[in-house]
Design a protein around this motif. Structure first.
Motif, short mmCIF file in Angstrom:
data_model
loop_
_atom_site.label_atom_id
_atom_site.label_comp_id
_atom_site.label_asym_id
_atom_site.label_seq_id
_atom_site.Cartn_x
_atom_site.Cartn_y
_atom_site.Cartn_z
N LEU A 22 8.69 84.66 45.81
CA LEU A 22 8.79 84.76 47.27
C LEU A 22 10.07 85.47 47.72
N ILE A 71 8.24 76.28 49.12
CA ILE A 71 7.21 77.33 49.15
C ILE A 71 6.25 77.13 50.33
N SER A 119 -6.06 83.29 40.83
CA SER A 119 -5.26 83.41 42.05
C SER A 119 -5.54 82.26 43.03
N HIS A 126 6.59 81.76 42.37
CA HIS A 126 5.66 82.48 43.26
C HIS A 126 6.22 83.82 43.73
N ASN A 130 -1.70 75.66 44.28
CA ASN A 130 -0.43 75.10 43.80
C ASN A 130 0.70 75.35 44.79
N ARG A 131 0.57 76.42 45.55
CA ARG A 131 1.59 76.70 46.56
C ARG A 131 1.38 75.82 47.80
N ARG A 143 -3.47 79.41 41.96
CA ARG A 143 -2.08 79.70 42.31
C ARG A 143 -1.81 79.41 43.80
N ASP A 144 -2.76 79.81 44.65
CA ASP A 144 -2.63 79.53 46.09
C ASP A 144 -2.65 78.03 46.36
#
Length: 318
Positions: free
Chosen positions: A119, A166, A80, A117, A86-87, A83-84
């Motif tokens: 969103l 994003i 995670s 993601h 990459n955002r 992932r954060d």
């Protein structure tokens, strides 16, 4: 450093190119970027600036060194946290023709990160795409078109909209204007500046055009053959370049006043850039430097703060 969003420490990226040869694309590079500022990274083609950007964002894994983003080691992130990351960090690529999928509509290209993601979906996804198109100066009807229907400048705007989709904190702009007409370049740079002001973005702006970099950057780093040779606040670097390589680059910028242009000294560098597979000993720039001394061949120059926040790696200042 709490106010630094990014810290690059002794970053190295080497590529094995066969027959036991190693290409040292990025070799022991260190710099930091404050939250909300633009750090310009400049140098000739092949100096390693794009590889630096791609290693920071993890398109390449680092050979050695650290990249700290919001205090976390980027190359150690998993799950995670990755992932954060990459955002929060996005990239705008150099070639607006190659970086957009020709089989996808503009709306789907921009929404790709939104989908990954999770969103927005349905109507909200569509509204977000339209909002992003308008943000970068395009229209709602452009969402259903394909990349080949747009000019280079419009495609780069689509790339910027995709990066913004994003809501990242940090954008790496890798030569985002070099493939565009001169008349369009200023528009795209102004767009970057406006978006930074409105959204509090931080940029790493990679380019070889020093004149354009000055307009957008707060601080500038100069690279040569995989290594940083000088960093300073933008106006300071232009007013008082210390490294002979920086001086040569700045002397090549055209000046609109013919009288000033005629009087100023143009520094012509001799020879070609050496191979990063077999860089010169000591100072890498010594083979082309008009001020080279014997010690330049035997000792790597120390990275030194010569004036306040003005760093240089050159034996002239040791």
């Amino acid at each position: 450093m709490a106010d630094h969003i990014l810290e690059v420490r002794n970053l190295k990226k080497y590529f094995n190119v066969g027959h036991g040869n190693v290409l040292k694309a990025v070799d022991n590079v260190s710099f930091s970027i404050k939250r909300g500022e633009t750090f310009g990274l400049v140098g000739e083609s092949g100096c390693g600036k794009s590889t630096t950007g791609r290693t920071i964002i993890r398109l390449y894994e680092a050979t050695d060194g650290q990249v700290l983003f919001n205090g976390e080691d980027v190359h150690a992130l998993r799950g995670s946290k990755l992932r954060d990351f990459n955002r929060n960090m996005q990239m705008v690529f150099q070639d607006p023709y190659a970086s957009l999928n020709p089989r996808m509509t503009v709306g789907d290209i921009i929404a790709e990160g939104i989908d990954i993601h999770g969103l927005f979906t349905g109507r909200k996804r569509r509204e977000r795409v339209v909002e992003l198109l308008r943000t970068v100066g395009l229209n709602e009807e452009h969402a259903s078109r394909f990349p080949h229907e747009f000019s280079g400048g419009q495609r780069q705007r689509i790339g910027i909209a995709r990066a913004l989709a994003i809501e990242p904190q940090f954008i790496i702009a890798d030569e985002p204007i070099s493939a565009l007409d001169v008349s369009i370049q200023a528009q795209v740079v102004n767009l970057f500046k406006r978006l930074q002001k409105e959204r509090g973005l931080t940029y790493l702006f990679i380019a070889h055009d020093l004149a354009m970099v000055k307009h957008i950057s707060d601080r500038i780093g100069v690279m040569y053959l995989g290594a940083l040779v000088e960093t300073a606040e933008a106006n300071e670097l232009y007013r008082k370049p210390l490294h002979p390589y920086t001086q040569a680059l700045l002397s090549a910028i055209p000046i609109p006043d013919p009288e000033v242009e005629r009087k100023r000294e143009r520094i012509i560098l001799q020879g070609d850039v050496p191979s990063p597979i077999n860089p010169p000993s000591g100072c890498r720039f010594r083979t082309r430097c008009p001020k080279a001394m014997p010690e330049c061949a035997t000792h790597v120059p120390e990275w030194k703060e010569v004036e306040n926040d003005h760093f240089v790696a050159c034996h002239l200042y040791s």
